[in-house]
Design a protein around this motif. Sequence first.
Motif, PDB file in Angstrom:
ATOM      1  N   LEU A   1      -6.013  14.998   6.493  1.00 52.85           N
ATOM      2  CA  LEU A   1      -4.794  15.330   7.240  1.00 52.85           C
ATOM      3  C   LEU A   1      -5.056  16.516   8.156  1.00 52.85           C
ATOM      4  O   LEU A   1      -5.713  17.485   7.776  1.00 52.85           O
ATOM      5  N   THR A   2      -4.524  16.426   9.352  1.00 48.88           N
ATOM      6  CA  THR A   2      -4.516  17.593  10.220  1.00 48.88           C
ATOM      7  C   THR A   2      -3.427  18.549   9.740  1.00 48.88           C
ATOM      8  O   THR A   2      -2.629  18.222   8.859  1.00 48.88           O
ATOM      9  N   GLU A   3      -3.372  19.731  10.320  1.00 46.50           N
ATOM     10  CA  GLU A   3      -2.295  20.661   9.959  1.00 46.50           C
ATOM     11  C   GLU A   3      -0.934  20.038  10.255  1.00 46.50           C
ATOM     12  O   GLU A   3       0.017  20.163   9.479  1.00 46.50           O
ATOM     13  N   THR A   4      -0.843  19.355  11.416  1.00 44.58           N
ATOM     14  CA  THR A   4       0.416  18.671  11.743  1.00 44.58           C
ATOM     15  C   THR A   4       0.730  17.592  10.709  1.00 44.58           C
ATOM     16  O   THR A   4       1.872  17.446  10.274  1.00 44.58           O
ATOM     17  N   GLY A   5      -0.302  16.856  10.316  1.00 43.30           N
ATOM     18  CA  GLY A   5      -0.092  15.813   9.312  1.00 43.30           C
ATOM     19  C   GLY A   5       0.397  16.375   8.001  1.00 43.30           C
ATOM     20  O   GLY A   5       1.279  15.792   7.342  1.00 43.30           O
ATOM     21  N   ARG A   6      -0.152  17.542   7.587  1.00 44.66           N
ATOM     22  CA  ARG A   6       0.285  18.152   6.341  1.00 44.66           C
ATOM     23  C   ARG A   6       1.751  18.580   6.422  1.00 44.66           C
ATOM     24  O   ARG A   6       2.500  18.468   5.446  1.00 44.66           O
TER      25      ARG A   6
ATOM     26  N   HIS B   1       6.142   2.602   9.900  1.00 44.70           N
ATOM     27  CA  HIS B   1       5.066   3.496  10.323  1.00 44.70           C
ATOM     28  C   HIS B   1       4.996   4.712   9.399  1.00 44.70           C
ATOM     29  O   HIS B   1       3.906   5.205   9.085  1.00 44.70           O
ATOM     30  N   LEU B   2       6.192   5.198   8.985  1.00 39.92           N
ATOM     31  CA  LEU B   2       6.190   6.327   8.052  1.00 39.92           C
ATOM     32  C   LEU B   2       5.589   5.909   6.715  1.00 39.92           C
ATOM     33  O   LEU B   2       4.869   6.688   6.079  1.00 39.92           O
ATOM     34  N   ARG B   3       5.884   4.701   6.258  1.00 43.88           N
ATOM     35  CA  ARG B   3       5.311   4.220   4.990  1.00 43.88           C
ATOM     36  C   ARG B   3       3.791   4.108   5.118  1.00 43.88           C
ATOM     37  O   ARG B   3       3.050   4.461   4.180  1.00 43.88           O
ATOM     38  N   TYR B   4       3.318   3.618   6.256  1.00 44.57           N
ATOM     39  CA  TYR B   4       1.876   3.517   6.466  1.00 44.57           C
ATOM     40  C   TYR B   4       1.235   4.903   6.434  1.00 44.57           C
ATOM     41  O   TYR B   4       0.193   5.115   5.800  1.00 44.57           O
ATOM     42  N   PHE B   5       1.877   5.854   7.124  1.00 46.89           N
ATOM     43  CA  PHE B   5       1.339   7.212   7.171  1.00 46.89           C
ATOM     44  C   PHE B   5       1.266   7.817   5.776  1.00 46.89           C
ATOM     45  O   PHE B   5       0.245   8.403   5.385  1.00 46.89           O
ATOM     46  N   VAL B   6       2.353   7.708   4.993  1.00 37.66           N
ATOM     47  CA  VAL B   6       2.377   8.289   3.657  1.00 37.66           C
ATOM     48  C   VAL B   6       1.311   7.646   2.777  1.00 37.66           C
ATOM     49  O   VAL B   6       0.627   8.334   2.000  1.00 37.66           O
ATOM     50  N   ALA B   7       1.139   6.349   2.892  1.00 34.73           N
ATOM     51  CA  ALA B   7       0.126   5.667   2.074  1.00 34.73           C
ATOM     52  C   ALA B   7      -1.268   6.179   2.398  1.00 34.73           C
ATOM     53  O   ALA B   7      -2.076   6.457   1.500  1.00 34.73           O
ATOM     54  N   VAL B   8      -1.572   6.322   3.681  1.00 31.48           N
ATOM     55  CA  VAL B   8      -2.900   6.825   4.065  1.00 31.48           C
ATOM     56  C   VAL B   8      -3.059   8.274   3.617  1.00 31.48           C
ATOM     57  O   VAL B   8      -4.113   8.684   3.121  1.00 31.48           O
ATOM     58  N   ALA B   9      -1.986   9.073   3.780  1.00 31.88           N
ATOM     59  CA  ALA B   9      -2.045  10.480   3.396  1.00 31.88           C
ATOM     60  C   ALA B   9      -2.275  10.626   1.895  1.00 31.88           C
ATOM     61  O   ALA B   9      -2.965  11.549   1.447  1.00 31.88           O
ATOM     62  N   GLU B  10      -1.690   9.752   1.097  1.00 34.05           N
ATOM     63  CA  GLU B  10      -1.854   9.855  -0.352  1.00 34.05           C
ATOM     64  C   GLU B  10      -3.212   9.358  -0.816  1.00 34.05           C
ATOM     65  O   GLU B  10      -3.782   9.876  -1.778  1.00 34.05           O
TER      66      GLU B  10
ATOM     67  N   GLY C   1      -8.117   2.151   0.968  1.00 26.98           N
ATOM     68  CA  GLY C   1      -7.232   2.172  -0.191  1.00 26.98           C
ATOM     69  C   GLY C   1      -5.773   1.958   0.193  1.00 26.98           C
ATOM     70  O   GLY C   1      -5.030   1.239  -0.495  1.00 26.98           O
ATOM     71  N   ALA C   2      -5.339   2.567   1.300  1.00 29.77           N
ATOM     72  CA  ALA C   2      -3.952   2.406   1.742  1.00 29.77           C
ATOM     73  C   ALA C   2      -3.678   0.966   2.160  1.00 29.77           C
ATOM     74  O   ALA C   2      -2.623   0.404   1.849  1.00 29.77           O
ATOM     75  N   ALA C   3      -4.639   0.362   2.881  1.00 34.77           N
ATOM     76  CA  ALA C   3      -4.460  -1.026   3.309  1.00 34.77           C
ATOM     77  C   ALA C   3      -4.351  -1.957   2.109  1.00 34.77           C
ATOM     78  O   ALA C   3      -3.556  -2.899   2.098  1.00 34.77           O
ATOM     79  N   ARG C   4      -5.140  -1.661   1.074  1.00 39.72           N
ATOM     80  CA  ARG C   4      -5.075  -2.487  -0.142  1.00 39.72           C
ATOM     81  C   ARG C   4      -3.701  -2.354  -0.790  1.00 39.72           C
ATOM     82  O   ARG C   4      -3.105  -3.345  -1.214  1.00 39.72           O
ATOM     83  N   GLU C   5      -3.183  -1.114  -0.886  1.00 39.83           N
ATOM     84  CA  GLU C   5      -1.865  -0.903  -1.493  1.00 39.83           C
ATOM     85  C   GLU C   5      -0.763  -1.573  -0.677  1.00 39.83           C
ATOM     86  O   GLU C   5       0.163  -2.174  -1.234  1.00 39.83           O
ATOM     87  N   LEU C   6      -0.865  -1.469   0.645  1.00 40.39           N
ATOM     88  CA  LEU C   6       0.171  -2.019   1.527  1.00 40.39           C
ATOM     89  C   LEU C   6       0.025  -3.517   1.753  1.00 40.39           C
ATOM     90  O   LEU C   6       0.919  -4.156   2.302  1.00 40.39           O
ATOM     91  N   ARG C   7      -1.140  -4.047   1.343  1.00 40.96           N
ATOM     92  CA  ARG C   7      -1.440  -5.471   1.501  1.00 40.96           C
ATOM     93  C   ARG C   7      -1.402  -5.899   2.977  1.00 40.96           C
ATOM     94  O   ARG C   7      -0.798  -6.900   3.353  1.00 40.96           O
TER      95      ARG C   7
END
Length: 314
Positions: A73-78, A21-30, A36-42
């Motif tokens: 990103l929300t403030e919490t997300g940042r 879940h953390l990897r998914y979050f970081v991919a979307v955040a980046e 784009g994140a789904a494509r990177e994560l396949r």
Amino acid sequence: MANTRFLLPLQSEPVTPELRHLRYFVAVAEHLSFTGAARELRIAQQSLSQQISLLERTLGTRLFDRDTRGTRLTETGRMFLPEARAVLARADAAVATARRAAAGEIGRLHLAFLVSTANYMLPPVVRAFRERCPGVELATEHVDIAGLVSGLRDGRYDAAFTRPPLVDDIATAVLADEPVCAVLPEGHPLAGRAEVHLRDLAGERWVLTERASWPPWHRKYDKEFRAAGFEPDVVQRASSMPNLLALVAAGVGVTRLARSARSLRRSGVAFVPIAGDRAETVIAWHPRQDKPAFLRLFDVVTELAATTNLPEDG
């Protein structure tokens, strides 16, 4: 109460987010894009969206604002992003450490060297292993045979370099062998010979190590003397090879030692090979030894033994 609109219902039991879940979050955040994140994560975009929603419910707060203008990103997300990256980095480091340990590239080995073999075995073994496996910490110790065997049995030592201990519960592999010599005082009538037989020494006075020092060895010596047709006249016993050599140099008696013992004394004694008598040097370990670093050590020293005359060149 003004901030309640940012909160999501928590799961009934506190749950630590999974690494994925953390990897998914970081991919979307980046990417700031689920596509784009789904494509990177396949993975499917819908599945990614569901997993991010699950992470937000687990944390009880939104990490992203999603609307027609895009994903932000929300403030919490940042604030969460650097922490999530740090956790993933630590997880990756832990995995890398586990893999290096399993490959024997890191770890710690405690090695015992029999006092009589340390002079020629310790330098090349330690040097070769450190060159090949610099991440493995080596501790070395010079010990007598009784301490060496007990240390292998109780796990204090991971491996040892010794003469064969002649016990059934310790595994060994031969690394080298060398002539056994009659050690005679300089000027002895046999000192000038190229070779002697053990029976040639039947009438000599002998100096030997204490029988209690290692009974399996002395039982072997007894058989060899009997096979040569005599029982040695032991006039003095000593606790170490240097002591034996000093007694021989003083004319107290003769003894028999591996030829490599010449390096311990250069004057007052003569080394004459005994026909058919050889001394082996082995690496010894307890059969339950399972450290990956030990397997690397075994490979290094057997390769070293195959290319080096250790008793002569060590």
